[in-house]
Motif scaffolding. Structure first.
Motif, short mmCIF file in Angstrom:
data_model
loop_
_atom_site.label_atom_id
_atom_site.label_comp_id
_atom_site.label_asym_id
_atom_site.label_seq_id
_atom_site.Cartn_x
_atom_site.Cartn_y
_atom_site.Cartn_z
N ALA A 57 -62.23 114.91 2.76
CA ALA A 57 -61.44 113.62 3.04
C ALA A 57 -62.11 112.50 3.03
O ALA A 57 -63.27 112.15 3.75
CB ALA A 57 -60.68 114.13 4.46
N VAL A 58 -61.65 111.42 2.13
CA VAL A 58 -62.21 110.12 1.97
C VAL A 58 -61.57 109.34 3.21
O VAL A 58 -60.45 108.85 2.75
CB VAL A 58 -62.19 109.54 0.84
CG1 VAL A 58 -62.70 108.05 0.66
CG2 VAL A 58 -62.94 110.48 -0.26
N TYR A 59 -62.19 109.14 4.38
CA TYR A 59 -61.68 108.22 5.22
C TYR A 59 -61.69 106.66 4.77
O TYR A 59 -62.65 106.47 3.81
CB TYR A 59 -62.28 108.31 6.46
CG TYR A 59 -61.84 109.60 7.25
CD1 TYR A 59 -60.99 109.53 8.57
CD2 TYR A 59 -62.32 110.86 7.05
CE1 TYR A 59 -60.49 110.51 8.96
CE2 TYR A 59 -61.55 111.93 7.76
CZ TYR A 59 -60.78 111.66 8.85
OH TYR A 59 -60.29 112.79 9.46
N THR A 60 -61.06 105.64 5.27
CA THR A 60 -61.30 104.30 4.85
C THR A 60 -62.90 103.90 4.86
O THR A 60 -63.13 103.15 4.12
CB THR A 60 -60.59 103.36 5.78
OG1 THR A 60 -59.03 103.86 5.73
CG2 THR A 60 -60.51 102.08 5.37
N PHE A 61 -63.28 104.26 6.08
CA PHE A 61 -64.77 103.98 6.19
C PHE A 61 -65.60 104.66 5.13
O PHE A 61 -66.64 103.92 4.93
CB PHE A 61 -65.41 104.35 7.67
CG PHE A 61 -66.69 104.02 7.72
CD1 PHE A 61 -66.81 102.79 8.36
CD2 PHE A 61 -67.80 104.68 7.64
CE1 PHE A 61 -68.00 102.15 8.67
CE2 PHE A 61 -69.41 104.12 8.00
CZ PHE A 61 -69.31 102.66 8.38
N ASP A 62 -65.39 105.73 4.30
CA ASP A 62 -65.94 106.26 3.30
C ASP A 62 -65.70 105.79 2.18
O ASP A 62 -66.71 106.08 0.93
CB ASP A 62 -65.86 107.87 3.33
CG ASP A 62 -65.90 108.61 4.80
OD1 ASP A 62 -66.59 108.28 5.47
OD2 ASP A 62 -64.96 109.36 4.95
N LYS A 63 -64.90 104.95 1.87
CA LYS A 63 -64.55 104.43 0.67
C LYS A 63 -65.45 103.40 0.09
O LYS A 63 -65.87 102.71 0.66
CB LYS A 63 -63.36 103.63 0.88
CG LYS A 63 -62.57 103.15 -0.67
CD LYS A 63 -61.67 104.57 -1.29
CE LYS A 63 -61.44 104.26 -2.60
NZ LYS A 63 -60.88 105.54 -3.24
N ILE A 64 -66.11 103.97 -1.14
CA ILE A 64 -67.00 103.47 -1.80
C ILE A 64 -66.62 102.67 -3.16
O ILE A 64 -66.10 103.88 -3.74
CB ILE A 64 -68.48 104.32 -1.90
CG1 ILE A 64 -69.17 104.76 -0.59
CG2 ILE A 64 -69.75 103.26 -2.38
CD1 ILE A 64 -69.37 103.65 0.39
N LEU A 65 -67.14 101.75 -3.49
CA LEU A 65 -66.52 101.19 -5.04
C LEU A 65 -67.65 100.75 -5.65
O LEU A 65 -68.44 100.30 -5.23
CB LEU A 65 -65.39 100.08 -4.87
CG LEU A 65 -64.17 100.52 -4.15
CD1 LEU A 65 -63.25 99.41 -3.87
CD2 LEU A 65 -63.33 101.52 -4.84
#
Ligand code: MOS
Length: 763
Positions: A57-65
């Motif tokens: 699960a990609v939590y907000t904190f895990d979001k990488i762009l």
């Protein structure tokens, strides 16, 4: 017309909000007990459970762009100051630094709140924002922040609530003194003249911090003039509006997405400045930006449960009839306007015709209060149920009998009946579960070093939900269903429960249902994840859409099979001819025959019933052991008995109660923000110095739901549980400690030093 735009009312965390919005006017048959149902109410595992526990699960904190940079914030080290001079030139020379924003280069950027600017050179508390730096890594951004030169004009400050009450708030914060809140009912002096006995005491509670597992964070990216914000928020629409207003861009140029979230407890109910700072830096740099707060910032700057100093007096007759009650309290809102009142339970919990309330919000130079899991009620119930127990012991009455003697059959503030109130049932179920008869009839009368005690406290909350709340369904080839709504799952299981409602009605297996929440670009409006109102607001909208989708499927089957609609019925996920059950179509068959890729349907929450108040009720019972040599308190068991309408999912329900009870236990025994009065510095800014429970502190927990459904509140019969779960825990523990040692500890947290001081009167 099945949808109408009407006025309705909703009570959100103590505020009566009149809503005008689209509602469903369909009146659906009530479901009855959960035993009649196939999916709703069952212990269904979370549909996102595997993704969460597997780490995928990609939590907000895990979001990488791609090309993403990091932003970190410089915060005021002082409790009150004005910035005299700020120089970012050295910071901008750090290798890898990309940009620094301060009040000097963001004058055109508003902060939506309180008609202020994004950065204000007037710093009102330790933690107020001074600057924000973007760099290739978070470490480089932090390094740059250290090189920002700031000269301050230090100003007088106050961090002690009692002392601040006597100070001029305008000198401390620039804000006017908040009005005194008052409330009166009945004939107060008559109530006193009718009494035989009275008790009076003052109770204090500390400031405590939300500490969600996931820190506050946003990742933002521009695509042309369109901004996408991945935000760890309890309210995607509020964040969208705040960002658009601050940057003066169109609402529909901002899309806010929140898929998974590691808790919020109220601290993520409002947009944060960090999100706007990230959006601004991203626009200036033409690169995506991730911003987050660390634990130190979380402890300073994202809100807290305000403290309280509550003086209560109860007058009553020897038979237990309460004839008058008075309440006087003050609490610190921090350095910006907010509410700190804790008097709601006092006004409404127990029957009393004659009452008087005064509640004062106080400004201090510390982080601002924010809504925190049952704002006001947690503080209020601790004090109220303590004084109610004191009165019971004073007149020699069983504390439960006293509560039953003064049972409020109707809502005393609005003078209307409740949609349901099963508090009596909760009292008896909880009393049985805790072995109430084993309590000390005379508090403190147990023998030995370790003294055991039993106590209880009551719960009242709103959480009946209301409009506007909408949902959309998309039924696709193969019979796959997508439920879409603009609410979000804060971690309580909203995804799963909304899928259960659709599965119940359309008889589509859970595995074929997908739920999309937390995306302003996709979902129709639905409320914030706050006030314990999400399920009670949104699940009825999903029911509305599902029932209407069912009618649509019947009409599609009629067209395909060339049978009149009234000769067709829906049976176990198939649509069949009443006269010839061999003639039938599955949902997948219908979608195939239709030559449509999808069937769509909207649904809405109905209006709230007129002439009622919706509340949830409950009682928690604590069994504690107090070591009279060390002062250590062990909570052996909490029995929680509640009327929360229909239990929608037994598993997520238990999760909520376990979490609420532990957070309540923590409030009762451990948590407290400590500020050094001479420097204005918060001294416990990390999870080492700021205490919360570990697994070793977890008591045995027994949860008993005494309700089956609240048929008046909404078409699924559900009321919220997130906040009810924490409300009575501290009061129950405090009363159990009193029952064990026979001395009342009137200030939370009840730490070993306070226990020993209470027993041995060291000072
Ligand atoms: Mo709110 S305190 O997030 O229900």
């Amino acid at each position: 017309m099945p949808q109408k735009i009407v006025k309705s009312k909703i009570i959100f965390e103590g505020e009566i909000v009149e809503t005008i919005g689209e509602v469903s006017t369909e009146e659906y048959e009530r479901w009855g007990a959960n035993e009649n149902l196939k999916v709703v109410g069952k212990p269904v595992s979370r549909i996102d459970g595997y993704d969460k526990v597997s780490g995928s699960a990609v939590y907000t904190f895990d979001k990488i762009l791609q090309r993403m940079v990091y932003a970190r914030t410089l915060r005021s080290p002082l409790p009150h100051a004005k910035i005299k001079r700020i120089d970012i030139s050295k910071a901008l020379k750090v290798n890898g630094i990309l940009d620094v924003i301060t009040f000097q280069n963001t004058e055109d950027i508003d902060w939506y709140w309180n008609s202020s600017k994004l950065f204000d050179p007037h710093l009102r508390y330790q933690g107020d924002e001074i600057a924000c730096a973007a760099a290739e890594t978070a470490e480089l951004a932090e390094q740059a922040l250290k090189l920002i030169e700031v000269d301050y004009d230090e100003l007088p400050f106050a961090v002690n609530t009692k002392k601040a009450l006597e100070s001029d708030p305008e000198k401390l914060t620039g804000f006017k003194k908040p009005d005194l809140f008052t409330y009166d009912r009945g004939d107060f002096s008559k109530g006193i003249s009718e009494s035989d006995e009275s008790v009076e005491d003052t109770f204090t509670t500390p400031v405590v911090i939300h500490n969600p597992t996931e820190v506050h964070c946003s990742t933002v990216a521009w695509d042309g003039g369109k901004l996408t914000v991945w935000d760890s928020t309890q309210a995607i629409f509020s964040v969208r509006n705040a960002v658009a207003d601050s940057l003066k861009i169109n609402i529909n140029d901002v899309r806010v997405i929140k898929k998974y979230m590691g808790g919020g407890f109220g601290s993520k109910l409002e947009a944060g400045k960090y999100t706007v700072m990230a959006a601004l830096l991203a626009r200036r740099l033409g690169r995506p930006v991730k911003i987050y707060l660390d634990r130190r910032e979380m402890n300073l700057a994202v809100g807290n449960r305000p403290d309280s100093h509550q003086t209560l007096k109860v007058w009553g007759k020897r038979d237990g009839t309460i004839t008058a009650m008075s309440y006087k309290s003050f609490g610190a809102v921090g350095a910006y306007p907010q509410g700190a009142a804790a008097n709601w339970p006092f006004r409404t919990m127990y029957k009393c015709p004659n009452i008087k309330v005064e509640d004062q919000n106080v400004f201090i130079n510390a982080g601002r209060a924010r809504a925190f899991r049952a704002p006001g009620h947690v503080q209020g119930v601790f004090a109220l149920d303590s004084i109610i127990d004191d009165f019971a012991y004073k007149i020699g009455m069983d504390p439960i009998d006293l509560r039953l003697k003064n049972y409020a059959e109707v809502d005393q503030v609005f003078n209307v009946p409740y949609t349901s109130k099963l508090l009596k049932e909760a009292y008896s179920a909880g009393a049985q579960a805790i072995n109430w008869d084993l309590r000390n009839k005379i508090p403190g009368s147990g023998n030995g070093v370790i003294k055991r005690g039993i106590g209880m406290a009551s719960q009242i909350w709103w959480g009946g939900g209301g409009p506007p709340a909408h949902a959309m369904l998309k039924l696709e080839r193969g019979g796959y269903l997508t439920v879409i709504s603009g609410t979000q799952d804060i971690g309580t299981g909203t995804y799963t429960i909304l899928a259960q409602v659709a599965a119940e009605i359309l008889e589509i297996p859970m595995e074929k249902i997908e739920v999309i929440l937390g995306d302003t670009g996709v979902g129709p409006y639905a409320p914030s994840s706050g006030g314990s109102q999400t399920i009670a607001s949104v699940a009825p909208a999903v029911r509305d859409a599902s029932e209407k989708m069912k009618s649509k499927l019947i009409s599609a089957a009629a067209a395909i099979m060339e049978i009149p609609e009234d000769k067709i019925k829906y049976n176990n996920g198939e649509i069949e001819s009443i006269e010839d059950p061999a003639k039938k179509l599955s949902i997948a068959d219908i979608l195939k025959e239709l030559r449509e890729e999808s069937l769509l349907m909207n649904g809405s929450r109905e209006a709230n019933p007129d002439g009622y108040t919706t509340n949830s009720f409950g009682a928690q019972f604590a069994d504690v052991s107090v070591d009279t040599e060390t002062g250590k308190i062990t909570v052996n068991k909490i029995a929680a008995a509640h009327d929360i309408g229909r239990p929608m999912n037994q598993k997520t329900l238990e999760n909520q109660f376990h979490g609420g009870i532990l957070q309540g236990l923590s409030y009762a025994l451990m948590e407290e923000r400590v500020i050094d009065e001479s420097t204005g510095q918060v001294v416990n800014l990390n999870m080492h110095d700021y205490k919360i429970p570990t697994v070793k502190d977890v008591p045995k927990i027994e949860i008993i739901i005494v309700s089956k459904s609240d048929d008046l509140v909404n078409n699924v019969g559900a009321k919220g549980i997130g906040e009810p779960a924490i409300i009575p825990t501290a009061g129950a523990i405090a009363n159990a400690v009193y029952n064990a040692i026979g001395v009342r500890i009137k200030s939370l947290p009840i730490t070993p030093d306070k226990v020993l001081n209470a027993i041995y009167k060291f000072n």
